[in-house]
Design an enzyme around this catalytic site. Structure first.
Site, short mmCIF file in Angstrom:
data_model
loop_
_atom_site.label_atom_id
_atom_site.label_comp_id
_atom_site.label_asym_id
_atom_site.label_seq_id
_atom_site.Cartn_x
_atom_site.Cartn_y
_atom_site.Cartn_z
N LYS A 3 0.84 -1.20 0.00
CA LYS A 3 0.00 0.00 0.00
C LYS A 3 0.88 1.26 0.00
O LYS A 3 0.49 2.27 -0.58
CB LYS A 3 -0.92 0.02 1.22
CG LYS A 3 -2.06 -1.01 1.16
CD LYS A 3 -2.98 -0.85 2.36
CE LYS A 3 -3.75 -2.12 2.69
NZ LYS A 3 -5.05 -2.25 2.08
N GLU B 73 -2.34 6.86 8.27
CA GLU B 73 -3.14 7.75 7.43
C GLU B 73 -4.08 8.57 8.29
O GLU B 73 -4.51 8.11 9.36
CB GLU B 73 -4.05 6.90 6.53
CG GLU B 73 -3.63 6.82 5.10
CD GLU B 73 -4.54 5.88 4.32
OE1 GLU B 73 -4.04 5.32 3.36
OE2 GLU B 73 -5.73 5.71 4.68
N ARG C 218 -6.84 -7.76 -9.08
CA ARG C 218 -7.53 -9.04 -9.26
C ARG C 218 -9.01 -8.77 -9.43
O ARG C 218 -9.45 -7.63 -9.35
CB ARG C 218 -7.33 -9.89 -8.01
CG ARG C 218 -7.76 -9.13 -6.76
CD ARG C 218 -7.77 -9.95 -5.51
NE ARG C 218 -7.79 -9.13 -4.32
CZ ARG C 218 -8.85 -8.55 -3.80
NH1 ARG C 218 -10.02 -8.67 -4.38
NH2 ARG C 218 -8.77 -7.81 -2.71
P1 ADP Z 1 -8.09 -3.55 2.98
O1 ADP Z 1 -7.11 -3.70 1.85
O2 ADP Z 1 -7.64 -4.27 4.22
O3 ADP Z 1 -9.49 -3.86 2.59
P2 ADP Z 1 -8.43 -0.71 2.58
O4 ADP Z 1 -7.27 0.16 2.53
O5 ADP Z 1 -9.08 -1.11 1.30
O6 ADP Z 1 -8.03 -2.03 3.40
O7 ADP Z 1 -9.52 -0.09 3.53
C1 ADP Z 1 -10.68 -0.80 3.90
C2 ADP Z 1 -11.73 0.12 4.48
O8 ADP Z 1 -11.22 0.84 5.59
C3 ADP Z 1 -12.21 1.21 3.55
O9 ADP Z 1 -13.22 0.75 2.71
C4 ADP Z 1 -12.70 2.27 4.51
O10 ADP Z 1 -13.95 1.93 5.03
C5 ADP Z 1 -11.74 2.17 5.63
N1 ADP Z 1 -10.65 3.13 5.47
C6 ADP Z 1 -9.47 2.93 4.87
N2 ADP Z 1 -8.70 4.03 4.91
C7 ADP Z 1 -9.41 4.96 5.58
C8 ADP Z 1 -9.16 6.31 5.99
N3 ADP Z 1 -8.01 6.90 5.73
N4 ADP Z 1 -10.12 6.97 6.66
C9 ADP Z 1 -11.31 6.35 6.94
N5 ADP Z 1 -11.59 5.10 6.61
C10 ADP Z 1 -10.67 4.40 5.93
#
Ligand code: ADP
Length: 674
Positions: free
Chosen positions: A116, A200, A292
């Site tokens: 990431k 973040e 994917r």
């Molecule tokens: P993963 O790869 O584990 O699924 P993601 O980075 O896709 O993780 O994030 C999953 C979920 O977490 C997002 O859909 C959102 O709901 C929440 N999320 C991720 N980053 C943030 C952020 N910076 N602020 C608020 N919610 C977040």
């Protein structure tokens, strides 16, 4: 096109890929572990190769075994599904080296997005907007904490190798940082073998909107519009929909362009998803790209009329994209609900067990079920708790949502706790119908979504359970009578007790979270001559019931109110499915060695089958109420048990690494004197 492919996956995605491949005349090789010998994907495939023991690291994750299976069966290409090896660049290299086509992007693209942090750096350069944060290499905990301070709380810790919401922690304040970091790192090491973290800004009310992109090997790319996946638990999607409510053409075009820019920045080929957080003011930030097919791809298929697995196969075979951007259109609205083996009313804990009873809604052009399980299958601790997906489509969001609620009511599972009724409450919740969505939706609407009854029960449902028991008794006695030499003996008739001086029969039911069994007193109703009419008393309620049983379907009349319900009966463990509810109770038959419900979750017992990750206190330590004591892991998810009150940890019965069974007492805790 390929003649034969291998599907390096299991469950619903393996079945789904096989279906499309078969339609295209491609033969399919499945792979399986000990736990999946009789699984649906094995049955559906033309051939199947055994990989190894149930844990994925001994079977589905062993690159050499998967490659060997492909070679041995002459498969020309491998579809990785999602999870497992789907984003593993070593696996793609191994496919390349063996001359087998990997149905997915090139190694370089996976590597670029595999972390990431690295992905954020690439996107930064490509001019794609990012959430403010730290994604550097230096992982000194003090530095991470200082960065968090700089960004400003709340922050989100994310495993750079993470996925599926694992290895992620929200940190509200500096005091919680160290423990959250340690716990996220542990989950990351266990899940992905890498505990590098990024920090973040945690956005407070964002929506999760993602763009489906597709690129071919000729350098062409299109986006197949967006999906809104805001409704999540544990940062994992629960219901997804397409298109995103409230999306304007111009925002869609901006996000689509940004997504294609992201894909092109890494030389992408195949199906990919670019995930964004969308803020209330329509600003959007790149979160990550999944290289994917996604779990929720069917909603895109439903609104575009395209088969994304077919696209994947064509592109992997070197063909151009089946359609240009201008040929793609959105038609209607689609939802997907993920059917998980889990208990929404207990913090979504993963559930295991045997799917002793399984009925799915009828499929038609509005309703699609992508399932990987059959009745009788075991849901084990080894794999993800998602067992199926329910997808619906209609011309408008409103119509589609009403189909979703209907179809969920027809989804009946007993033997394993699932989230189907929770999903139905969700589909029917007013704020969801109004599309007032953000990632905090479930948290915010707890009162609406969770079963608050906590141990109370409805007399009507118990009357229905009693009616079922009476009809079953009737049926059993009739069968006994036909078997015996004297079919006309008055003792066979279920009316036998009617002739008694005390014409009352007592039925007893044990209810979950209810200490004592409930008694239901039954009297036959005399006047009408209807043998199937009874008066039942539940507490102070008196109800007149009658009905008929046809297999699992009970046509009942309770106080003149007709209703048709279904009953799953697993050794007198009854599950009643009404249109709105699912109600479980154990019928305590007097002639049986009836063991009553045990309190399922004594506070310091293992909430599920799993393993001990770590002990957070010393034996002999005095702790305060709420202090974390022990961490259990199952299905790649951590669960922390905390002190129920101030007191003393007298002894731990397990050490880190030990396996524990659900219900096992984990430690001896002595509450402090008041
Ligand atoms: P993963 O790869 O584990 O699924 P993601 O980075 O896709 O993780 O994030 C999953 C979920 O977490 C997002 O859909 C959102 O709901 C929440 N999320 C991720 N980053 C943030 C952020 N910076 N602020 C608020 N919610 C977040």
């Amino acid at each position: 096109m390929f003649r034969k492919i291998l599907i390096a996956n299991r469950g619903e995605i393996a079945c789904r890929v096989i279906r499309t491949a078969h339609r295209l005349g491609i033969r399919c090789v499945a792979v399986y572990s000990d736990a999946d010998r009789h699984a649906l994907h094995v049955k559906m495939a033309d051939e199947a190769v055994y990989l190894g023991a149930a844990p994925a690291r001994d079977s589905y994750l062993v690159i050499e075994k998967v490659i060997e299976a492909a070679k041995q069966t002459g498969a020309e290409a491998i579809h990785p599904g999602y999870g497992f090896l789907s984003e593993n660049s070593r696996f793609v290299q191994a496919c390349d080296a063996a001359g087998i086509v990997f149905i997915g992007p090139p190694v370089g693209a996976i590597e670029a997005m595999g972390s990431k942090s690295a992905a954020k750096s690439i996107m930064e350069k490509a001019g794609v907007p990012l959430v403010p944060g730290y994604h550097g290499k230096d992982q000194n905990p003090e530095l991470l904490k200082a960065e968090a301070e700089k960004i400003g709380y709340p922050v989100l810790l994310k495993a750079t190798a993470g996925g599926g919401g694992k290895g992620m922690r929200i940190v509200e304040k500096a005091a919680d940082f160290d423990q959250a970091l340690a716990s996220a790192k542990r989950e990351a090491i266990n899940g992905f073998g890498d505990d590098t973290m990024l920090v973040e800004k945690y956005l407070v009310k964002p929506r999760h909107v993602e763009l489906q992109v597709f690129c071919d090997s000729k350098g062409q790319g299109v986006y197949l519009f967006e999906r809104d996946c805001s409704v999540q638990r544990r940062h994992q999607k629960v219901i997804e929909e397409a298109p995103a409510p409230g999306m304007t053409d111009s925002l869609r075009a901006q996000m689509g362009d940004a997504a294609l820019k992201a894909a092109q920045a890494i030389g992408y080929v195949g199906a990919g998803t670019v995930e964004f957080l969308l803020d209330a003011d329509d600003s959007f930030f790149f979160m990550e790209m999944n290289t994917r097919l996604q779990v929720e791809h069917p909603v895109t298929e439903m609104i575009t009329g395209e088969d994304l697995v077919e696209w994947q196969l064509k592109v992997a075979a070197g063909q151009p994209l089946p359609k240009q951007q201008s040929e793609l259109q959105i038609r209607g609205h689609a939802f997907e609900a993920r059917i998980y083996a889990e208990d929404p009313d207990h913090d979504f804990l993963p559930a295991t067990g045997t799917l002793s009873y399984l009925r799915t809604p009828e499929e038609n052009r509005h309703v699609r079920v992508d399932t990987g399980v059959l009745e009788g299958d075991e849901v084990s601790i080894y794999y993800d708790p998602m067992i199926a997906k329910l997808i619906v489509w209609d011309t408008s969001r409103e119509a589609a949502l009403s189909r979703m609620a209907q179809a969920l009511a027809q989804y009946r599972i007993a033997g394993v706790t699932t989230n189907t009724r929770f999903l139905k409450r969700l589909a029917e919740a007013a704020p969801f119908q109004q599309a007032d969505l953000d990632t905090g939706f479930i948290e915010r609407h707890q009162a609406l979504l969770f079963d608050e009854k906590g141990g109370s029960y409805s007399p009507n449902l118990l009357a229905l359970a009693a009616l079922y028991a009476l009809l079953k008794l009737n049926h059993e006695r009739q069968q006994e009578a036909t078997r015996s030499r004297d079919p006309w003996s008055p003792w066979h008739g279920f009316g036998g007790w009617r002739l008694n001086t005390n014409p009352t029969l007592n039925l007893r039911f044990a209810l979950p979270e209810q200490e004592n069994p409930v008694e239901v007193a039954v009297e036959a109703s005399n006047a009408t001559g209807n043998k199937n009419l009874w008066t039942v008393r539940v507490g102070e309620h008196k109800l007149l019931v009658e009905g008929q049983l046809n297999d699992d379907r009970l046509d009942a009349v309770v106080n003149g109110h007709h209703r048709s319900i279904h009953v799953a009966d697993l050794h007198n463990q009854l599950t009643l499915f009404t249109a709105d509810e699912q109600f479980s109770c154990q019928w305590l038959r007097p002639d049986l060695d009836s063991h009553e419900f045990e309190e399922a979750t004594a506070s310091l017992t293992a909430p599920m089958n799993g393993s001990v990750v770590t002990l957070l206190a010393e034996a002999g330590a005095r702790v305060s109420k709420g202090d974390p004591l022990i961490v259990i892991e199952a299905m790649k998810m951590e669960h922390t048990l905390s002190a129920p009150s101030d007191g003393l940890v007298a002894e731990f019965f397990y050490a880190a690494g030990d396996l524990v069974s659900q219900g096992a007492e984990l430690l001896k805790f002595e509450a402090a004197e008041e």
